[in-house]
Design a protein around this motif. Structure first.
Motif, PDB file in Angstrom:
ATOM      1  N   LEU A   1       0.826  -1.209   0.000  1.00  0.00           N
ATOM      2  CA  LEU A   1       0.000   0.000   0.000  1.00  0.00           C
ATOM      3  C   LEU A   1       0.862   1.261   0.000  1.00  0.00           C
ATOM      4  O   LEU A   1       0.592   2.220  -0.737  1.00  0.00           O
ATOM      5  N   THR A   2       1.880   1.261   0.825  1.00  0.00           N
ATOM      6  CA  THR A   2       2.734   2.443   0.930  1.00  0.00           C
ATOM      7  C   THR A   2       3.440   2.724  -0.391  1.00  0.00           C
ATOM      8  O   THR A   2       3.459   3.871  -0.874  1.00  0.00           O
ATOM      9  N   LYS A   3       4.009   1.692  -1.006  1.00  0.00           N
ATOM     10  CA  LYS A   3       4.728   1.869  -2.274  1.00  0.00           C
ATOM     11  C   LYS A   3       3.788   2.260  -3.410  1.00  0.00           C
ATOM     12  O   LYS A   3       4.196   2.937  -4.362  1.00  0.00           O
ATOM     13  N   ALA A   4       2.512   1.842  -3.307  1.00  0.00           N
ATOM     14  CA  ALA A   4       1.543   2.174  -4.352  1.00  0.00           C
ATOM     15  C   ALA A   4       1.012   3.596  -4.222  1.00  0.00           C
ATOM     16  O   ALA A   4       0.290   4.077  -5.093  1.00  0.00           O
ATOM     17  N   GLY A   5       1.371   4.285  -3.133  1.00  0.00           N
ATOM     18  CA  GLY A   5       0.993   5.676  -2.972  1.00  0.00           C
ATOM     19  C   GLY A   5      -0.224   5.924  -2.104  1.00  0.00           C
ATOM     20  O   GLY A   5      -0.731   7.059  -2.052  1.00  0.00           O
ATOM     21  N   PHE A   6      -0.685   4.900  -1.386  1.00  0.00           N
ATOM     22  CA  PHE A   6      -1.826   5.112  -0.499  1.00  0.00           C
ATOM     23  C   PHE A   6      -1.400   5.967   0.689  1.00  0.00           C
ATOM     24  O   PHE A   6      -0.340   5.754   1.278  1.00  0.00           O
ATOM     25  N   THR A   7      -2.234   6.947   1.037  1.00  0.00           N
ATOM     26  CA  THR A   7      -1.942   7.808   2.179  1.00  0.00           C
ATOM     27  C   THR A   7      -2.977   7.573   3.277  1.00  0.00           C
ATOM     28  O   THR A   7      -4.175   7.452   3.001  1.00  0.00           O
ATOM     29  N   TYR A   8      -2.520   7.515   4.512  1.00  0.00           N
ATOM     30  CA  TYR A   8      -3.382   7.220   5.649  1.00  0.00           C
ATOM     31  C   TYR A   8      -3.960   8.504   6.244  1.00  0.00           C
ATOM     32  O   TYR A   8      -3.254   9.485   6.432  1.00  0.00           O
ATOM     33  N   ARG A   9      -5.243   8.457   6.576  1.00  0.00           N
ATOM     34  CA  ARG A   9      -5.858   9.541   7.326  1.00  0.00           C
ATOM     35  C   ARG A   9      -5.498   9.424   8.812  1.00  0.00           C
ATOM     36  O   ARG A   9      -5.449  10.411   9.527  1.00  0.00           O
ATOM     37  N   HIS A  10      -5.270   8.174   9.246  1.00  0.00           N
ATOM     38  CA  HIS A  10      -4.967   7.909  10.655  1.00  0.00           C
ATOM     39  C   HIS A  10      -3.704   7.040  10.730  1.00  0.00           C
ATOM     40  O   HIS A  10      -3.784   5.826  10.909  1.00  0.00           O
ATOM     41  N   PRO A  11      -2.531   7.654  10.616  1.00  0.00           N
ATOM     42  CA  PRO A  11      -1.289   6.885  10.555  1.00  0.00           C
ATOM     43  C   PRO A  11      -0.766   6.413  11.907  1.00  0.00           C
ATOM     44  O   PRO A  11       0.173   5.631  11.951  1.00  0.00           O
ATOM     45  N   ASP A  12      -1.363   6.889  13.008  1.00  0.00           N
ATOM     46  CA  ASP A  12      -0.912   6.469  14.329  1.00  0.00           C
ATOM     47  C   ASP A  12      -2.109   5.999  15.143  1.00  0.00           C
ATOM     48  O   ASP A  12      -3.263   6.335  14.861  1.00  0.00           O
ATOM     49  N   LEU A  13      -1.841   5.202  16.177  1.00  0.00           N
ATOM     50  CA  LEU A  13      -2.904   4.588  16.964  1.00  0.00           C
ATOM     51  C   LEU A  13      -3.758   5.634  17.669  1.00  0.00           C
ATOM     52  O   LEU A  13      -4.984   5.475  17.755  1.00  0.00           O
ATOM     53  N   ARG A  14      -3.160   6.683  18.172  1.00  0.00           N
ATOM     54  CA  ARG A  14      -3.934   7.699  18.892  1.00  0.00           C
ATOM     55  C   ARG A  14      -5.038   8.261  17.998  1.00  0.00           C
ATOM     56  O   ARG A  14      -6.203   8.367  18.410  1.00  0.00           O
ATOM     57  N   SER A  15      -4.681   8.629  16.777  1.00  0.00           N
ATOM     58  CA  SER A  15      -5.664   9.170  15.843  1.00  0.00           C
ATOM     59  C   SER A  15      -6.716   8.130  15.473  1.00  0.00           C
ATOM     60  O   SER A  15      -7.917   8.423  15.405  1.00  0.00           O
ATOM     61  N   ALA A  16      -6.268   6.888  15.243  1.00  0.00           N
ATOM     62  CA  ALA A  16      -7.198   5.827  14.832  1.00  0.00           C
ATOM     63  C   ALA A  16      -8.200   5.508  15.933  1.00  0.00           C
ATOM     64  O   ALA A  16      -9.390   5.309  15.671  1.00  0.00           O
ATOM     65  N   LEU A  17      -7.729   5.426  17.179  1.00  0.00           N
ATOM     66  CA  LEU A  17      -8.645   5.139  18.286  1.00  0.00           C
ATOM     67  C   LEU A  17      -9.606   6.309  18.515  1.00  0.00           C
ATOM     68  O   LEU A  17     -10.800   6.086  18.813  1.00  0.00           O
ATOM     69  N   HIS A  18      -9.121   7.503  18.395  1.00  0.00           N
ATOM     70  CA  HIS A  18      -9.997   8.668  18.567  1.00  0.00           C
ATOM     71  C   HIS A  18     -11.131   8.617  17.545  1.00  0.00           C
ATOM     72  O   HIS A  18     -12.312   8.822  17.882  1.00  0.00           O
ATOM     73  N   ALA A  19     -10.786   8.296  16.288  1.00  0.00           N
ATOM     74  CA  ALA A  19     -11.808   8.198  15.245  1.00  0.00           C
ATOM     75  C   ALA A  19     -12.776   7.051  15.534  1.00  0.00           C
ATOM     76  O   ALA A  19     -13.990   7.198  15.355  1.00  0.00           O
ATOM     77  N   ALA A  20     -12.258   5.931  15.996  1.00  0.00           N
ATOM     78  CA  ALA A  20     -13.093   4.768  16.268  1.00  0.00           C
ATOM     79  C   ALA A  20     -14.094   5.040  17.383  1.00  0.00           C
ATOM     80  O   ALA A  20     -15.245   4.583  17.323  1.00  0.00           O
ATOM     81  N   LEU A  21     -13.679   5.762  18.393  1.00  0.00           N
ATOM     82  CA  LEU A  21     -14.548   6.035  19.537  1.00  0.00           C
ATOM     83  C   LEU A  21     -15.546   7.148  19.253  1.00  0.00           C
ATOM     84  O   LEU A  21     -16.582   7.243  19.920  1.00  0.00           O
ATOM     85  N   GLU A  22     -15.244   7.963  18.243  1.00  0.00           N
ATOM     86  CA  GLU A  22     -16.144   9.065  17.900  1.00  0.00           C
ATOM     87  C   GLU A  22     -17.176   8.662  16.863  1.00  0.00           C
ATOM     88  O   GLU A  22     -18.197   9.326  16.710  1.00  0.00           O
ATOM     89  N   GLU A  23     -16.945   7.566  16.117  1.00  0.00           N
ATOM     90  CA  GLU A  23     -17.826   7.164  15.008  1.00  0.00           C
ATOM     91  C   GLU A  23     -19.206   6.782  15.523  1.00  0.00           C
ATOM     92  O   GLU A  23     -19.345   6.210  16.600  1.00  0.00           O
TER      93      GLU A  23
END
Length: 299
Positions: free
Chosen positions: A277-299
């Motif tokens: 994914l990284t080599k193909a150029g995909f960019t993450y909206r939530h590249p770290d756990l803190r951001s990902a968990l915050h999004a998960a708990l707010e959804e």
């Protein structure tokens, strides 16, 4: 794009259907019961029954079917269900695709797999070129991925999505941790040193769309975040965001009593990196756990 999907009613499938339809794609859902709506088609993967015309009408096939690995305590019967629910569906789709005239075949097949392919990697980081590991889930993944071969041999682009732990408060590995954590009676699993290959739900969905459109990406793709963490680190961050303590480790023995054979997998370490994914150029909206968990708990 016309997309035929198996597993559309599952944890990931329902959210992917919503995103695809919102983007203007036409999604047809495969169901085992008689169809109830115009967008459903019946099949019976246990008996390898699928109308080839249903597949020929699609530009892409997405297969997310499979019994949940954490839904029930593992015994021999449930392990059989885990395996057959994945292999039968994949085999039926791949063989049906391969049996179509070349002009009628879908352009791409996205097929679920899992980071369980790698087995217990300890502290060793692995990318998509790593061989299959040992253990029940690794064996299932090996057969599961091999079942896509007829479609691949028929020159259809096949992507084998090795999915990690998508984070959402309503399912996956996060949901069962929330109540005990909020009650202050939770903590790391076993020693907590095992690596967890998480991914935010938003990034998982975006990656699936990215793979549908990426004509130059085929083969295994690790659908995980770029920064795996240990279970202890995951637990600390979850506790921080919930403003709760996490001082009650769950002993490995207790997990084995509650989960049966799945305890071995829950305690295994998967330090998996998303190289393709990284080599193909995909960019993450939530590249770290803190951001990902915050999004998960707010959804």
């Amino acid at each position: 794009m016309r997309i035929l999907m198996a597993g559309a009613s599952g944890f990931l499938g329902t959210r992917l259907v919503d995103l695809l339809t919102a983007d203007g794609h036409e999604v047809t859902r495969l169901v085992r019961r008689p169809p109830r709506t115009a967008d459903e088609r019946q099949w019976n993967p246990s008996a390898a029954q699928l109308d080839p015309a249903v597949v020929a009408a699609a530009d892409a096939v997405v297969n997310l079917a499979g019994a949940g690995v954490g839904d029930r305590r593992w015994n021999d019967e449930y392990k059989r269900i885990i395996r057959s629910s994945r292999v039968d569906t994949t085999t039926t789709l791949a063989i049906t695709i391969a049996g179509l005239p070349a002009a009628d075949r879908p352009q791409v097949m996205l097929n679920s797999s899992a980071v369980g392919w790698y087995g217990d990697t300890g502290d060793r980081a692995v990318e998509e070129d790593a061989p299959a590991g040992e253990g029940f889930l690794a064996d299932v993944c090996r057969v599961w991925e091999a079942a896509t071969r007829p479609a691949e041999d028929a020159d259809v682009r096949v992507v084998r999505m090795r999915i990690g732990l998508p984070l959402h408060r309503d399912g996956g590995m996060l949901k069962p941790q929330l109540l005990p954590m909020r009650l202050g009676i939770s903590g790391k699993l076993g020693g907590g040193r095992q690596w967890w290959p998480w991914i935010s739900m938003e990034d998982w969905l975006r990656a699936a769309l990215f793979l549908l459109d990426s004509d130059d990406v085929a083969g295994p793709v690790n659908m995980v975040g770029p920064a795996p963490v240990t279970n202890a680190e995951f637990t600390r961050e979850l506790a921080r965001q919930l403003h709760r303590p996490a001082f009650m480790p769950i002993p490995a023995l207790a997990l084995k009593v509650v989960l049966g054979g799945f305890a071995v997998e829950a305690l295994s370490s998967s330090r998996v990196l998303p190289s393709v994914l990284t080599k193909a150029g995909f960019t993450y909206r939530h590249p770290d756990l803190r951001s990902a968990l915050h999004a998960a708990l707010e959804e």
